[in-house]
Design an enzyme around this catalytic site. Sequence first.
Site, PDB file in Angstrom:
ATOM      1  N   GLU A  15     -33.470 115.993 -37.679  1.00  0.00           N
ATOM      2  CA  GLU A  15     -34.572 115.356 -36.941  1.00  0.00           C
ATOM      3  C   GLU A  15     -34.090 114.832 -35.590  1.00  0.00           C
ATOM      4  O   GLU A  15     -34.756 114.998 -34.579  1.00  0.00           O
ATOM      5  CB  GLU A  15     -35.159 114.222 -37.789  1.00  0.00           C
ATOM      6  CG  GLU A  15     -36.189 113.367 -37.100  1.00  0.00           C
ATOM      7  CD  GLU A  15     -37.408 114.118 -36.595  1.00  0.00           C
ATOM      8  OE1 GLU A  15     -37.574 115.307 -36.935  1.00  0.00           O
ATOM      9  OE2 GLU A  15     -38.174 113.535 -35.814  1.00  0.00           O
ATOM     10  N   ARG A  53     -55.608 104.833 -27.658  1.00  0.00           N
ATOM     11  CA  ARG A  53     -55.292 104.449 -29.039  1.00  0.00           C
ATOM     12  C   ARG A  53     -55.792 105.496 -30.028  1.00  0.00           C
ATOM     13  O   ARG A  53     -55.461 105.467 -31.200  1.00  0.00           O
ATOM     14  CB  ARG A  53     -55.908 103.093 -29.359  1.00  0.00           C
ATOM     15  CG  ARG A  53     -55.379 101.945 -28.506  1.00  0.00           C
ATOM     16  CD  ARG A  53     -56.217 100.701 -28.663  1.00  0.00           C
ATOM     17  NE  ARG A  53     -56.071 100.091 -29.964  1.00  0.00           N
ATOM     18  CZ  ARG A  53     -55.161  99.144 -30.249  1.00  0.00           C
ATOM     19  NH1 ARG A  53     -54.314  98.775 -29.315  1.00  0.00           N
ATOM     20  NH2 ARG A  53     -55.089  98.612 -31.444  1.00  0.00           N
ATOM     21  N   LYS A  58     -35.636 116.007 -31.990  1.00  0.00           N
ATOM     22  CA  LYS A  58     -36.172 115.047 -31.008  1.00  0.00           C
ATOM     23  C   LYS A  58     -35.553 115.306 -29.641  1.00  0.00           C
ATOM     24  O   LYS A  58     -36.228 115.336 -28.618  1.00  0.00           O
ATOM     25  CB  LYS A  58     -35.869 113.603 -31.435  1.00  0.00           C
ATOM     26  CG  LYS A  58     -36.711 113.064 -32.540  1.00  0.00           C
ATOM     27  CD  LYS A  58     -38.129 112.720 -32.154  1.00  0.00           C
ATOM     28  CE  LYS A  58     -39.182 113.754 -32.393  1.00  0.00           C
ATOM     29  NZ  LYS A  58     -39.364 114.430 -33.626  1.00  0.00           N
ATOM     30  N   ASN A  86     -60.576  95.764 -36.727  1.00  0.00           N
ATOM     31  CA  ASN A  86     -59.410  96.632 -36.612  1.00  0.00           C
ATOM     32  C   ASN A  86     -58.442  96.166 -37.689  1.00  0.00           C
ATOM     33  O   ASN A  86     -58.098  94.991 -37.742  1.00  0.00           O
ATOM     34  CB  ASN A  86     -58.774  96.495 -35.218  1.00  0.00           C
ATOM     35  CG  ASN A  86     -57.584  97.451 -35.056  1.00  0.00           C
ATOM     36  OD1 ASN A  86     -57.446  98.395 -35.826  1.00  0.00           O
ATOM     37  ND2 ASN A  86     -56.739  97.191 -34.069  1.00  0.00           N
ATOM     38  N   GLY A  87     -58.053  97.073 -38.584  1.00  0.00           N
ATOM     39  CA  GLY A  87     -57.121  96.696 -39.660  1.00  0.00           C
ATOM     40  C   GLY A  87     -57.549  97.343 -40.962  1.00  0.00           C
ATOM     41  O   GLY A  87     -58.353  98.284 -40.990  1.00  0.00           O
ATOM     42  N   CYS A 138     -57.742 100.854 -34.115  1.00  0.00           N
ATOM     43  CA  CYS A 138     -59.046 100.916 -33.450  1.00  0.00           C
ATOM     44  C   CYS A 138     -58.993 100.150 -32.129  1.00  0.00           C
ATOM     45  O   CYS A 138     -58.065  99.403 -31.863  1.00  0.00           O
ATOM     46  CB  CYS A 138     -60.100 100.294 -34.350  1.00  0.00           C
ATOM     47  SG  CYS A 138     -60.107 101.007 -35.993  1.00  0.00           S
ATOM     48  N   GLU A 195     -36.697 118.844 -28.064  1.00  0.00           N
ATOM     49  CA  GLU A 195     -38.086 119.073 -27.660  1.00  0.00           C
ATOM     50  C   GLU A 195     -38.503 118.229 -26.465  1.00  0.00           C
ATOM     51  O   GLU A 195     -39.454 118.579 -25.773  1.00  0.00           O
ATOM     52  CB  GLU A 195     -39.047 118.875 -28.830  1.00  0.00           C
ATOM     53  CG  GLU A 195     -39.139 117.485 -29.380  1.00  0.00           C
ATOM     54  CD  GLU A 195     -40.195 117.397 -30.492  1.00  0.00           C
ATOM     55  OE1 GLU A 195     -41.230 118.062 -30.406  1.00  0.00           O
ATOM     56  OE2 GLU A 195     -39.944 116.670 -31.453  1.00  0.00           O
ATOM     57  N   HIS A 255     -16.754 125.266 -41.132  1.00  0.00           N
ATOM     58  CA  HIS A 255     -17.105 126.659 -41.479  1.00  0.00           C
ATOM     59  C   HIS A 255     -17.699 127.391 -40.273  1.00  0.00           C
ATOM     60  O   HIS A 255     -18.579 128.224 -40.426  1.00  0.00           O
ATOM     61  CB  HIS A 255     -18.089 126.652 -42.659  1.00  0.00           C
ATOM     62  CG  HIS A 255     -17.512 126.037 -43.894  1.00  0.00           C
ATOM     63  ND1 HIS A 255     -16.594 126.664 -44.700  1.00  0.00           N
ATOM     64  CD2 HIS A 255     -17.668 124.797 -44.417  1.00  0.00           C
ATOM     65  CE1 HIS A 255     -16.240 125.877 -45.697  1.00  0.00           C
ATOM     66  NE2 HIS A 255     -16.876 124.731 -45.553  1.00  0.00           N
ATOM     67  N   TRP A 286     -60.682 104.410 -35.514  1.00  0.00           N
ATOM     68  CA  TRP A 286     -59.724 105.404 -36.028  1.00  0.00           C
ATOM     69  C   TRP A 286     -59.869 105.298 -37.544  1.00  0.00           C
ATOM     70  O   TRP A 286     -59.461 104.284 -38.145  1.00  0.00           O
ATOM     71  CB  TRP A 286     -58.310 105.076 -35.556  1.00  0.00           C
ATOM     72  CG  TRP A 286     -57.264 105.910 -36.216  1.00  0.00           C
ATOM     73  CD1 TRP A 286     -56.479 105.553 -37.276  1.00  0.00           C
ATOM     74  CD2 TRP A 286     -56.878 107.244 -35.903  1.00  0.00           C
ATOM     75  NE1 TRP A 286     -55.635 106.578 -37.627  1.00  0.00           N
ATOM     76  CE2 TRP A 286     -55.848 107.632 -36.795  1.00  0.00           C
ATOM     77  CE3 TRP A 286     -57.279 108.166 -34.951  1.00  0.00           C
ATOM     78  CZ2 TRP A 286     -55.233 108.878 -36.776  1.00  0.00           C
ATOM     79  CZ3 TRP A 286     -56.672 109.410 -34.913  1.00  0.00           C
ATOM     80  CH2 TRP A 286     -55.671 109.757 -35.810  1.00  0.00           C
ATOM     81  N   LYS A 322     -49.216 119.153 -29.309  1.00  0.00           N
ATOM     82  CA  LYS A 322     -49.126 118.100 -30.330  1.00  0.00           C
ATOM     83  C   LYS A 322     -49.459 118.667 -31.710  1.00  0.00           C
ATOM     84  O   LYS A 322     -48.858 118.297 -32.693  1.00  0.00           O
ATOM     85  CB  LYS A 322     -50.078 116.953 -29.997  1.00  0.00           C
ATOM     86  CG  LYS A 322     -50.027 115.809 -31.007  1.00  0.00           C
ATOM     87  CD  LYS A 322     -48.630 115.221 -31.120  1.00  0.00           C
ATOM     88  CE  LYS A 322     -48.498 114.215 -32.232  1.00  0.00           C
ATOM     89  NZ  LYS A 322     -47.080 113.841 -32.475  1.00  0.00           N
TER      90      LYS A 322
HETATM   91  C1  AGP Z   1     -42.158 117.061 -33.938  1.00  0.00           C
HETATM   92  O1  AGP Z   1     -41.707 116.108 -33.008  1.00  0.00           O
HETATM   93  C2  AGP Z   1     -42.970 118.165 -33.298  1.00  0.00           C
HETATM   94  N1  AGP Z   1     -44.042 117.649 -32.542  1.00  0.00           N
HETATM   95  C3  AGP Z   1     -43.380 119.237 -34.295  1.00  0.00           C
HETATM   96  O2  AGP Z   1     -42.194 119.730 -34.905  1.00  0.00           O
HETATM   97  C4  AGP Z   1     -44.320 118.791 -35.422  1.00  0.00           C
HETATM   98  O3  AGP Z   1     -43.629 117.941 -36.306  1.00  0.00           O
HETATM   99  C5  AGP Z   1     -44.796 120.029 -36.188  1.00  0.00           C
HETATM  100  O4  AGP Z   1     -45.523 120.839 -35.285  1.00  0.00           O
HETATM  101  C6  AGP Z   1     -45.686 119.687 -37.396  1.00  0.00           C
HETATM  102  O5  AGP Z   1     -46.846 119.042 -36.960  1.00  0.00           O
HETATM  103  P1  AGP Z   1     -47.784 118.356 -38.081  1.00  0.00           P
HETATM  104  O6  AGP Z   1     -46.975 117.266 -38.726  1.00  0.00           O
HETATM  105  O7  AGP Z   1     -48.975 117.826 -37.335  1.00  0.00           O
HETATM  106  O8  AGP Z   1     -48.152 119.422 -39.086  1.00  0.00           O
END
Ligand code: AGP
Length: 607
Positions: free
Chosen positions: A478, A27, A482, A98-99, A2, A485, A501, A74, A602
């Site tokens: 993962e 935030r 990272k 906040n917490g 928050c 993207e 393979h 939040w 996002k």
């Molecule tokens: C991950 O860095 C990406 N932003 C994307 O793969 C994300 O994880 C995916 O769109 C799922 O989003 P969510 O966790 O909000 O469902």
Amino acid sequence: MCGIVGYIGENKAQEVILSGLQKLEYRGYDSAGIALLENGEITVTRAQGKLEELKKKFTNTKSKASLGIGHTRWATHGRPSETNAHPHSAGRVSLIHNGIIENYLELKEELEKLGCEFKSETDTEIAAHLLNQEIKNGLEPFEALKATCKKVRGSYAFLAIDKENPDRILVAKNSTPIVIGFSENQKFIASDIPAILNYTKEVLILEDGDIAEIMLDSIKVENDGVLVTRKTQTINWDPVTAQKGGYKHFMLKEIYDQVEASVDTVRGRIKNSKVVFSNIDFSVEEAKSIDRIIMIACGTAWHACLVAKYYFETLAGIPCEVDYSSEFRYRDKPVSKNTLLIPVSQSGETLDTLAATESISKLVKTLAICNVLGSSLSRKVENVIYTQAGPEISVASTKAFTTQLEALYMFALFLGQERGILNKSTIHEKVNAVIKLPAAIAEALKDEEAIKKTAKLFYQSQDFFYIGRGICFPIALEGALKLKEISYIHAEGYPAGELKHGPLALIDEDVPVVVILQKSDVLFEKTLSNLKEVEARGGKIIAITDSPKIDLISSVASVVHSVPFISGDLSPILMTVPLQLLAYYIAVFNGTDVDLPRNLAKSVTVE
Ligand code: AGP
């Protein structure tokens, strides 16, 4: 996460507080409120949604108050709503927080026996009533706040005002940040420096356990009953840096947030060495009846599910399948009431995961792992375990991922515990391992400068391989995601045993191979032999490891980055941290828009 702002000074409390909260919007929040003390009365104004909604309530009035507190919320306990927005009031006091108060339910029961009536679903309102009760019992406000904090367990930054003492703001700090700014005849209090940087650069930072009384001409701070002095410092951030809490990008801030987020995700979920989830309705019989777990997610969340498969199968003895939401939603699937569906989503708004959940939610038990209280996903399932990571602004998911792993690990322990698979000493040992995570993450972050150097060596490469084995194979996926993207560089994640393979044909001196090499008897040797295959073809190896065999690894790897070892189960979380930093700095050196990479959103709320 928050936002908090307090002010004492000239008669512009409303203006200072609202502008300060505006600086803290990064935030993330879902509601806001302000309490202004004028002519011996406290006026509380709150609104759901963005600050604009709160400001609309002041269009026809301009308060002349010279003292007040404001908050952007939040949601952690209680859905986003005006009723749940802070400040919360009780008798003569108003309070913002906040917490997370872990023992709020037991405190609420005690207060209800004293006749206290609650209007909200929040843990914060408990603290307001506690403070008011202590004052009613005859304590001075400062002493009353000390007594309140002695009863509260959890993390808090409290700001409180008392209409009988219109010349001071009471402050208490534990695990959650508070800064105090000061200039000629004005005092500013905030959860983060950006909120007050327009008014002063002179600040002091409170420490855990500090209780403070802020007046126009004095700042009294006590810790454990002893008067203390906190040193002042001058902040020289530029406005853009300030907007991100001092970091160049939200992504870097959120990578560092993982220390606090890993504390908050466990907070209140360990009691007497047992795992407890106070907000889920899951009986022992239900835990015992589960004969299959299906996990669905997208992107990074899907990688978290791949790790969790190991957790559920080894700790709870339940067969577990993992599927992309976008695939699962169009497939016929035989399920039963003894199947547990676990959708995982940071935003709780990913359309594929919502649709996939809906496709069978009436036929099975459902429990979501989610980071946003009140999100669409949280309303489609029977139970939700929140990751408490705070808002994740950067498109690339970092703290949401590691807290998803932590929450899934805790839930697997819970199922193993309830099903009688794990005995008390095993639970105690594994719970103690989780408690060590925040310090270990902080330790892993100390390697930032070295990782930045590694990124400088390789940022112009056009293709990367990421490889791992066992529970760390998903971390290779993962790490590759990272990088892809945010730097737009092609990267593939592969099981280390699969290189020969096919993919090995692509390896040469221009294709760096990032290996996630965990401390393990069997897998370590096997992976090392894969690395020799890579090295023999001129491949450059970047090793991420929690193994002590650094010399052996260095004999084949160009660069080695170590992270602390806590346990095999938790290696995936710690090994992720250097991969996040590597992707971040490669993107920075390539000049891409780290927080808002091209073509991405996002939250993917479309097909
Ligand atoms: C991950 O860095 C990406 N932003 C994307 O793969 C994300 O994880 C995916 O769109 C799922 O989003 P969510 O966790 O909000 O469902």
